[in-house]
Design a protein around this motif. Structure first.
Motif, short mmCIF file in Angstrom:
data_model
loop_
_atom_site.label_atom_id
_atom_site.label_comp_id
_atom_site.label_asym_id
_atom_site.label_seq_id
_atom_site.Cartn_x
_atom_site.Cartn_y
_atom_site.Cartn_z
N GLU A 161 0.95 -1.17 0.02
CA GLU A 161 -0.14 0.08 -0.09
C GLU A 161 1.04 1.11 0.18
N PRO A 162 0.54 2.40 -0.77
CA PRO A 162 1.32 3.60 -0.55
C PRO A 162 1.70 3.91 0.74
N ASP A 163 2.83 4.35 1.09
CA ASP A 163 3.34 4.69 2.33
C ASP A 163 3.58 6.19 2.25
N PHE A 164 3.37 6.92 1.43
CA PHE A 164 3.60 8.34 1.46
C PHE A 164 2.49 9.10 1.84
N ASP A 165 2.38 10.29 2.08
CA ASP A 165 1.49 11.12 2.71
C ASP A 165 0.69 11.62 1.64
N ASP A 166 -0.42 12.11 2.15
CA ASP A 166 -1.53 12.49 0.96
C ASP A 166 -1.19 13.83 0.16
N GLU A 167 -0.17 14.46 0.62
CA GLU A 167 0.27 15.72 0.06
C GLU A 167 1.30 15.36 -0.96
N SER A 168 1.95 14.19 -0.91
CA SER A 168 3.09 13.62 -1.94
C SER A 168 2.26 13.54 -3.40
N THR A 169 3.21 14.33 -4.55
CA THR A 169 2.86 13.88 -5.83
C THR A 169 3.68 12.67 -6.38
N VAL A 170 3.06 11.97 -7.39
CA VAL A 170 3.38 10.75 -7.65
C VAL A 170 3.52 10.72 -9.22
N TYR A 171 4.65 10.20 -9.79
CA TYR A 171 4.53 9.95 -11.07
C TYR A 171 4.67 8.47 -11.00
N CYS A 172 3.66 7.72 -12.19
CA CYS A 172 3.47 6.39 -12.05
C CYS A 172 4.18 5.93 -13.42
N SER A 173 5.04 4.93 -13.36
CA SER A 173 5.57 4.37 -14.74
C SER A 173 5.46 2.76 -14.68
#
Length: 271
Positions: free
Chosen positions: A183-195
């Motif tokens: 499960e994603p373990d970064f906070d809700d404010e983090s922006t993600v690039y999905c590859s």
């Protein structure tokens, strides 16, 4: 054109760009045909998605065509990053279809995420491969020049030096057997690039890729990851599809791209 990507560029919430770069494929070339095959094998999919209650054709996706490669890969990546960056400046999410995994570096430059979440059979943390510092086997290292952290899901191959590099705090490696529970373990404010490097999938499901690696992920596991990170994602790509199968790899990749858009757009409406 990608099926149902019917929005005009000025009205687009998502801009799809094909990047048929195919210069450093390690084993079986053909990634240059990836954008064409992904578009072609998406033609059978229904417009309507029952899970989200939405139609792909109404979600503001524009297909901007392909950016054909230049001889100088650094110039190509710069130009590609600029093209994707224009979409970002217009408030759209870039959807990049490779081509080899090297093109992810341009997507990350354009979107400047906090975290890369990458589905991949390989760590891609080499300094260079076969004397090429922009080989597709180096892309995660290049991404870490921009993003703060990389999470590589499904990795099951890499050099000793790559695994040593992966022990640093800015890299998390999740082997195939643990992806279903991730499960994603970064906070809700983090922006993600999905590859999505399609070789993360087991070759039994996706044989049309350059460097097949057995004991990989099942399609539902890839879909679960894409859905879980989509709400936080500022850019998405699908890479390493080639033409060496009957279309099952391109179909899987195209479906994952559509799953991303459905989920991301649905999260936008909820917000």
């Amino acid at each position: 054109m990608f099926p149902d990507a019917s929005a005009e560029r000025g009205d687009a919430d998502y801009v799809l760009v094909g990047a048929p770069l195919d210069r450093s494929t390690t084993f079986q070339p053909g990634a240059r045909f990836g954008p064409r095959r992904v578009r072609h094998f998406a033609k059978t999919f229904d417009d309507y998605d029952n899970r989200t209650g939405s139609r792909f054709s109404e979600l503001g996706v524009h297909d901007a065509g392909n950016l054909d490669p230049f001889e100088d890969v650094t110039e190509y990546l710069d130009f590609l990053a600029g093209m994707l960056g224009d979409a970002v400046d217009d408030g759209a999410v870039p959807l990049l279809v490779g081509g080899e995994h090297t093109v992810t570096a341009a997507g990350v430059r354009a979107t400047d995420p906090d975290v890369l979440v990458c589905l991949d059979a390989h760590l891609d943390l080499r300094e260079s491969y076969a004397g090429d510092e922009y080989s597709h086997a180096t892309v995660t290292r290049h991404v870490l020049d921009v993003a703060d952290r990389a999470v590589v899901l499904g990795a099951r191959a890499g050099s000793e030096a790559e695994y040593e590099r992966a022990e640093r705090d800015d890299v998390t490696v999740v082997p195939p057997g643990d992806v279903a529970d991730w499960e994603p373990d970064f906070d809700d404010e983090s922006t993600v690039y999905c590859s999505v490097d399609i070789d993360a999938a087991d070759p039994g499901f996706a044989p049309g890729t350059g460097t097949m690696e057995p004991f990989g992920l099942e399609p539902r596991e890839l879909r679960a990851v894409v859905r879980s990170v989509a709400p936080s994602t500022v850019g998405f790509d699908l890479v390493e599809v080639n033409d060496r199968d009957d279309g099952q790899t391109a179909a899987l990749g195209a479906k994952l791209l559509r799953e991303f858009v459905y989920t991301h757009a649905h999260a936008r409406v909820d917000d």
